[in-house]
Design a protein around this motif. Structure first.
Motif, PDB file in Angstrom:
ATOM      1  N   ASP A 293      79.805  37.959  -9.134  1.00  0.00           N
ATOM      2  CA  ASP A 293      80.933  38.735  -8.631  1.00  0.00           C
ATOM      3  C   ASP A 293      81.387  38.186  -7.287  1.00  0.00           C
ATOM      4  O   ASP A 293      82.593  38.076  -7.018  1.00  0.00           O
ATOM      5  N   TRP A 294      80.432  37.810  -6.437  1.00  0.00           N
ATOM      6  CA  TRP A 294      80.742  37.201  -5.138  1.00  0.00           C
ATOM      7  C   TRP A 294      81.488  35.890  -5.337  1.00  0.00           C
ATOM      8  O   TRP A 294      82.454  35.595  -4.625  1.00  0.00           O
ATOM      9  N   ILE A 295      81.065  35.108  -6.326  1.00  0.00           N
ATOM     10  CA  ILE A 295      81.753  33.854  -6.634  1.00  0.00           C
ATOM     11  C   ILE A 295      83.177  34.130  -7.094  1.00  0.00           C
ATOM     12  O   ILE A 295      84.132  33.492  -6.626  1.00  0.00           O
ATOM     13  N   ARG A 296      83.350  35.093  -7.998  1.00  0.00           N
ATOM     14  CA  ARG A 296      84.691  35.409  -8.516  1.00  0.00           C
ATOM     15  C   ARG A 296      85.616  35.874  -7.408  1.00  0.00           C
ATOM     16  O   ARG A 296      86.830  35.618  -7.450  1.00  0.00           O
ATOM     17  N   GLN A 297      85.051  36.546  -6.396  1.00  0.00           N
ATOM     18  CA  GLN A 297      85.861  37.045  -5.282  1.00  0.00           C
ATOM     19  C   GLN A 297      86.134  35.977  -4.228  1.00  0.00           C
ATOM     20  O   GLN A 297      86.767  36.258  -3.211  1.00  0.00           O
ATOM     21  N   GLY A 298      85.658  34.756  -4.438  1.00  0.00           N
ATOM     22  CA  GLY A 298      85.930  33.660  -3.506  1.00  0.00           C
ATOM     23  C   GLY A 298      84.883  33.448  -2.438  1.00  0.00           C
ATOM     24  O   GLY A 298      85.065  32.604  -1.552  1.00  0.00           O
ATOM     25  N   GLY A 299      83.757  34.172  -2.508  1.00  0.00           N
ATOM     26  CA  GLY A 299      82.751  34.073  -1.462  1.00  0.00           C
ATOM     27  C   GLY A 299      82.081  32.720  -1.366  1.00  0.00           C
ATOM     28  O   GLY A 299      81.625  32.319  -0.289  1.00  0.00           O
ATOM     29  N   ALA A 300      81.994  31.989  -2.491  1.00  0.00           N
ATOM     30  CA  ALA A 300      81.292  30.701  -2.505  1.00  0.00           C
ATOM     31  C   ALA A 300      82.227  29.520  -2.345  1.00  0.00           C
ATOM     32  O   ALA A 300      81.790  28.369  -2.428  1.00  0.00           O
ATOM     33  N   ASP A 301      83.513  29.787  -2.098  1.00  0.00           N
ATOM     34  CA  ASP A 301      84.515  28.714  -1.979  1.00  0.00           C
ATOM     35  C   ASP A 301      84.434  28.100  -0.586  1.00  0.00           C
ATOM     36  O   ASP A 301      85.279  28.335   0.276  1.00  0.00           O
ATOM     37  N   THR A 302      83.374  27.334  -0.364  1.00  0.00           N
ATOM     38  CA  THR A 302      83.092  26.766   0.954  1.00  0.00           C
ATOM     39  C   THR A 302      82.783  25.281   0.826  1.00  0.00           C
ATOM     40  O   THR A 302      82.013  24.871  -0.042  1.00  0.00           O
ATOM     41  N   VAL A 303      83.389  24.494   1.691  1.00  0.00           N
ATOM     42  CA  VAL A 303      83.047  23.073   1.814  1.00  0.00           C
ATOM     43  C   VAL A 303      82.899  22.778   3.296  1.00  0.00           C
ATOM     44  O   VAL A 303      83.777  23.115   4.090  1.00  0.00           O
ATOM     45  N   THR A 304      81.770  22.195   3.667  1.00  0.00           N
ATOM     46  CA  THR A 304      81.528  21.844   5.065  1.00  0.00           C
ATOM     47  C   THR A 304      81.154  20.374   5.174  1.00  0.00           C
ATOM     48  O   THR A 304      80.853  19.714   4.175  1.00  0.00           O
ATOM     49  N   ALA A 305      81.135  19.878   6.394  1.00  0.00           N
ATOM     50  CA  ALA A 305      80.707  18.504   6.673  1.00  0.00           C
ATOM     51  C   ALA A 305      79.274  18.475   7.180  1.00  0.00           C
ATOM     52  O   ALA A 305      78.822  17.470   7.736  1.00  0.00           O
ATOM     53  N   ALA A 306      78.532  19.573   6.989  1.00  0.00           N
ATOM     54  CA  ALA A 306      77.216  19.699   7.614  1.00  0.00           C
ATOM     55  C   ALA A 306      76.216  18.660   7.112  1.00  0.00           C
ATOM     56  O   ALA A 306      75.398  18.159   7.897  1.00  0.00           O
ATOM     57  N   VAL A 307      76.247  18.323   5.823  1.00  0.00           N
ATOM     58  CA  VAL A 307      75.298  17.324   5.321  1.00  0.00           C
ATOM     59  C   VAL A 307      75.507  15.995   6.048  1.00  0.00           C
ATOM     60  O   VAL A 307      74.553  15.360   6.506  1.00  0.00           O
ATOM     61  N   ARG A 308      76.754  15.568   6.167  1.00  0.00           N
ATOM     62  CA  ARG A 308      77.027  14.312   6.885  1.00  0.00           C
ATOM     63  C   ARG A 308      76.678  14.444   8.360  1.00  0.00           C
ATOM     64  O   ARG A 308      76.114  13.519   8.959  1.00  0.00           O
ATOM     65  N   GLU A 309      76.996  15.576   8.981  1.00  0.00           N
ATOM     66  CA  GLU A 309      76.719  15.752  10.404  1.00  0.00           C
ATOM     67  C   GLU A 309      75.221  15.663  10.695  1.00  0.00           C
ATOM     68  O   GLU A 309      74.816  15.105  11.711  1.00  0.00           O
ATOM     69  N   VAL A 310      74.408  16.198   9.800  1.00  0.00           N
ATOM     70  CA  VAL A 310      72.966  16.226  10.030  1.00  0.00           C
ATOM     71  C   VAL A 310      72.300  14.926   9.607  1.00  0.00           C
ATOM     72  O   VAL A 310      71.435  14.399  10.306  1.00  0.00           O
ATOM     73  N   THR A 311      72.712  14.388   8.447  1.00  0.00           N
ATOM     74  CA  THR A 311      72.002  13.234   7.879  1.00  0.00           C
ATOM     75  C   THR A 311      72.686  11.901   8.131  1.00  0.00           C
ATOM     76  O   THR A 311      72.052  10.850   8.012  1.00  0.00           O
ATOM     77  N   GLY A 312      73.995  11.937   8.422  1.00  0.00           N
ATOM     78  CA  GLY A 312      74.740  10.694   8.567  1.00  0.00           C
ATOM     79  C   GLY A 312      75.234  10.129   7.247  1.00  0.00           C
ATOM     80  O   GLY A 312      75.866   9.060   7.227  1.00  0.00           O
ATOM     81  N   ALA A 313      74.988  10.814   6.137  1.00  0.00           N
ATOM     82  CA  ALA A 313      75.424  10.348   4.817  1.00  0.00           C
ATOM     83  C   ALA A 313      76.237  11.434   4.126  1.00  0.00           C
ATOM     84  O   ALA A 313      76.018  12.623   4.340  1.00  0.00           O
ATOM     85  N   ASP A 314      77.171  11.018   3.286  1.00  0.00           N
ATOM     86  CA  ASP A 314      77.980  11.981   2.550  1.00  0.00           C
ATOM     87  C   ASP A 314      77.144  12.662   1.464  1.00  0.00           C
ATOM     88  O   ASP A 314      76.263  12.037   0.864  1.00  0.00           O
ATOM     89  N   PRO A 315      77.422  13.938   1.177  1.00  0.00           N
ATOM     90  CA  PRO A 315      76.711  14.606   0.090  1.00  0.00           C
ATOM     91  C   PRO A 315      77.124  14.034  -1.261  1.00  0.00           C
ATOM     92  O   PRO A 315      78.227  13.507  -1.424  1.00  0.00           O
ATOM     93  N   ARG A 316      76.252  14.156  -2.218  1.00  0.00           N
ATOM     94  CA  ARG A 316      76.473  13.600  -3.547  1.00  0.00           C
ATOM     95  C   ARG A 316      77.505  14.422  -4.314  1.00  0.00           C
ATOM     96  O   ARG A 316      77.411  15.654  -4.360  1.00  0.00           O
ATOM     97  N   PRO A 317      78.482  13.777  -4.963  1.00  0.00           N
ATOM     98  CA  PRO A 317      79.399  14.524  -5.838  1.00  0.00           C
ATOM     99  C   PRO A 317      78.713  14.914  -7.136  1.00  0.00           C
ATOM    100  O   PRO A 317      77.749  14.277  -7.569  1.00  0.00           O
TER     101      PRO A 317
END
Length: 295
Positions: free
Chosen positions: A247-271
């Motif tokens: 229900d949270w997903i349907r309401q848009g709660g999980a619609d998030t994209v961040t740059a945190a993986v790259r900021e922390v690791t220096g590498a892009d997250p896997r598609p």
């Protein structure tokens, strides 16, 4: 010295490998010593559980602790007992806790996020230095759809048109390894996502492209999803929590994209398509011992 809890799980397993690559001094907390045999490196097993933590003299040997426990009804209680043991040991280690995307949002009432929020409040009250890693839903959760993909060429979940920034467990582990082996992360919260937020319809399209087989998306009615989850062996608490999550997903709660993986690791997250290619055998092979519905 680093203590890793949850070391044999999907994130912990990758984390142990990443810490071995970093030549970190690490110990894995396991319920049974033999479980540590398959972990990367030469981890020193600490035999203990969350409700029966290691004694103070053992905990005092760790200046960093990775905190990850199963998403069960007793999660907050178990992690609280473990945190209190760290406090009682008196040495003030840096705690790196896996939470979940949405746990810091006071408007999110999904029970899984509420458990993490409760633990975070307790951890903050102790004064221990802490870092929170809050991953989106894992790409590995998609393995629960392997059966319907093989049998009926569809991804069937009650996700509506909601989007999810699915992240690979290995990327979460890479971020955890960097936080555990470098300075300057105390007090930070990192929301870890993949490179894009996908509808389940989009996931089905990625599966179609990677496996060269047309796979559709069926927006499953919640009550049907509940029936399948209970039939698969999930508890009522878990099934209800999963429906709250969808229900949270349907309401848009999980619609998030961040740059945190790259900021922390220096590498892009896997598609997701790269992860699907690497996981081809799990989707095309024999049925997995997983529930037919997600999460």
């Amino acid at each position: 010295m680093i203590l890793v809890t949850g070391a044999t799980g999907r994130v912990g397993y990758h984390l142990m490998a990443a810490l071995a690559d970093a030549h970190a001094d690490v110990a894995a907390m396991v319920r049974v010593e033999a479980r540590a045999a398959d972990l990367s490196g030469t981890p020193r097993p600490v035999v203990a559980t969350f409700d029966d933590p290691p004694p103070a003299e053992v905990l005092q040997g760790f200046d960093r602790v990775f905190l990850l426990s199963p998403a069960i009804e007793e999660q907050a209680e178990l992690e609280t007992v473990f945190i209190d043991a760290l406090v009682a040991a008196g040495h003030g280690p840096h705690v790196v806790k896996i939470a979940a995307d949405g746990f810091a949002d006071p408007g999110c009432e999904v029970r899984f996020m509420l458990s993490h929020r409760q633990v975070a409040r307790h951890l903050e009250a102790t004064g221990l230095p802490a870092t929170y890693l809050a991953p989106a839903l894992y790409m590995e959760d998609l393995l629960a759809a392997a059966g319907t993909i093989r049998e009926s060429a569809e991804v069937a979940v009650p996700g509506g048109h909601g989007r999810v920034g699915f992240v690979a467990a290995s990327d979460v582990a890479a971020a955890a390894a960097r936080v555990l082996t470098s300075a300057g992360h105390e007090g930070a919260t990192y929301a870890l996502t993949g490179p894009e937020a996908l509808r389940f319809k989009d996931v089905a399209a990625r599966v179609s492209a990677v496996f060269a087989r047309e796979v559709g998306y069926s927006d499953q009615p919640p009550e049907r999803a509940r029936e399948l989850m209970l039939a698969s062996g999930l508890s009522q608490w878990q099934a209800d929590g999963n429906l709250e999550l969808f229900d949270w997903i349907r309401q848009g709660g999980a619609d998030t994209v961040t740059a945190a993986v790259r900021e922390v690791t220096g590498a892009d997250p896997r598609p997701v398509q790269d992860w699907l290619e690497e996981s081809r055998g799990s989707f095309e092979g024999p049925p997995l011992d997983l529930p037919r519905s997600f999460f």
